[in-house]
Design an enzyme around this catalytic site. Sequence first.
Site, PDB file in Angstrom:
ATOM      1  N   SER A 108     -19.821  -5.771   6.644  1.00  0.00           N
ATOM      2  CA  SER A 108     -20.439  -5.345   5.390  1.00  0.00           C
ATOM      3  C   SER A 108     -21.941  -5.646   5.405  1.00  0.00           C
ATOM      4  O   SER A 108     -22.644  -5.124   6.269  1.00  0.00           O
ATOM      5  CB  SER A 108     -19.696  -6.018   4.223  1.00  0.00           C
ATOM      6  OG  SER A 108     -20.047  -5.437   3.004  1.00  0.00           O
ATOM      7  N   ASP A 159     -12.673   3.327   1.777  1.00  0.00           N
ATOM      8  CA  ASP A 159     -13.685   2.333   1.371  1.00  0.00           C
ATOM      9  C   ASP A 159     -14.485   2.867   0.179  1.00  0.00           C
ATOM     10  O   ASP A 159     -15.153   3.902   0.297  1.00  0.00           O
ATOM     11  CB  ASP A 159     -14.612   2.071   2.573  1.00  0.00           C
ATOM     12  CG  ASP A 159     -15.550   0.907   2.353  1.00  0.00           C
ATOM     13  OD1 ASP A 159     -15.873   0.615   1.183  1.00  0.00           O
ATOM     14  OD2 ASP A 159     -15.967   0.293   3.341  1.00  0.00           O
ATOM     15  N   HIS A 190     -12.468  -1.552   2.001  1.00  0.00           N
ATOM     16  CA  HIS A 190     -13.633  -2.280   2.532  1.00  0.00           C
ATOM     17  C   HIS A 190     -13.177  -3.540   3.289  1.00  0.00           C
ATOM     18  O   HIS A 190     -13.886  -4.028   4.159  1.00  0.00           O
ATOM     19  CB  HIS A 190     -14.579  -2.636   1.386  1.00  0.00           C
ATOM     20  CG  HIS A 190     -15.971  -2.970   1.841  1.00  0.00           C
ATOM     21  ND1 HIS A 190     -16.799  -2.053   2.454  1.00  0.00           N
ATOM     22  CD2 HIS A 190     -16.681  -4.136   1.795  1.00  0.00           C
ATOM     23  CE1 HIS A 190     -17.966  -2.626   2.747  1.00  0.00           C
ATOM     24  NE2 HIS A 190     -17.908  -3.889   2.361  1.00  0.00           N
TER      25      HIS A 190
END
Length: 206
Positions: A108, A159, A190
Site C-alpha cells: 500500500s 480493491d 486491499h
Amino acid sequence: MPRLSYQHVFEPATAPSAPALLLLHGTGGNEHDLLRLGRAVSPGSALLSPRGDVVEGQGVLRFFARLAEGVFDPAEITRRTHALADFVAAASAHYGLTPAKLHAVGFSNGANIAATLLLLRPEVLGGAVLLRSMVVLNQPAKPASLAGRRVLLLNGSTDPIVDPADAPRLAALLRAGGAEVKTETIPASHQLTPQDVAAAQRFLRP
Ligand code: MLT
C-alpha cells in the site's frame, strides 16, 4: 555506527543466497508489521524495515503525506523519496547489503514509495514486489535506469482504494526505464491474502 535517519529493524541473513529485503509498511503500520511477511516470502533473507516518518492524524505512520485519499503533492513525494533513498543507501553500506540484490517488498503506501524509489533513485534497489500499489507520481523512469531490475505488481480485483487502471500505468512508467515488470491480479480486496504470499515467494526465489 553512522546515524541512520529512519528508525528501523534489521535482521541479518541466515541464507546467503536469499535476496535482502527492504520492507515498507502501509499506512498506520510500523517497522515490525512486515517482518513476518518478509520471513515468509523469502526465508533466510536479511530484512531492513524502516518506520515511516510522516505522521497523519493520531499517530498514523506513512512514508509521504496524503492531502486526501489518493491525492498527493508531487514535490513532497519527491523529497520523501530522496530522504528514504539516502537512508537505504547508508543502511545498505552499514549492514553490508548489495544494492543490486536488495528487493523492496512494499504494501500500500509502502508499495507506493517503493515505486517512487525505483522511478527516482533506481541505484538503491535491485527489484521490488509492490503489493496494492497505485500511481502516486506520474513520471516515467529514465531510459535504461532500471535495466536488469525485476518488479512484480500484485493488485486486488476488488480493491476499493486502487484504480484497476493503475497497475498497467505504473508498469509502463517502470518499463520506460527498462525494468522487467510482471503484473498479477489477485482475487482480493486491499488486504493481502495467501495468494499474494505465494506469488511473492515464487518471484523472490533465488
Ligand atoms: C497512499 O496513500 O499511499 C495510498 O492511498 C494507499 C494508502 O491508503 O496508504
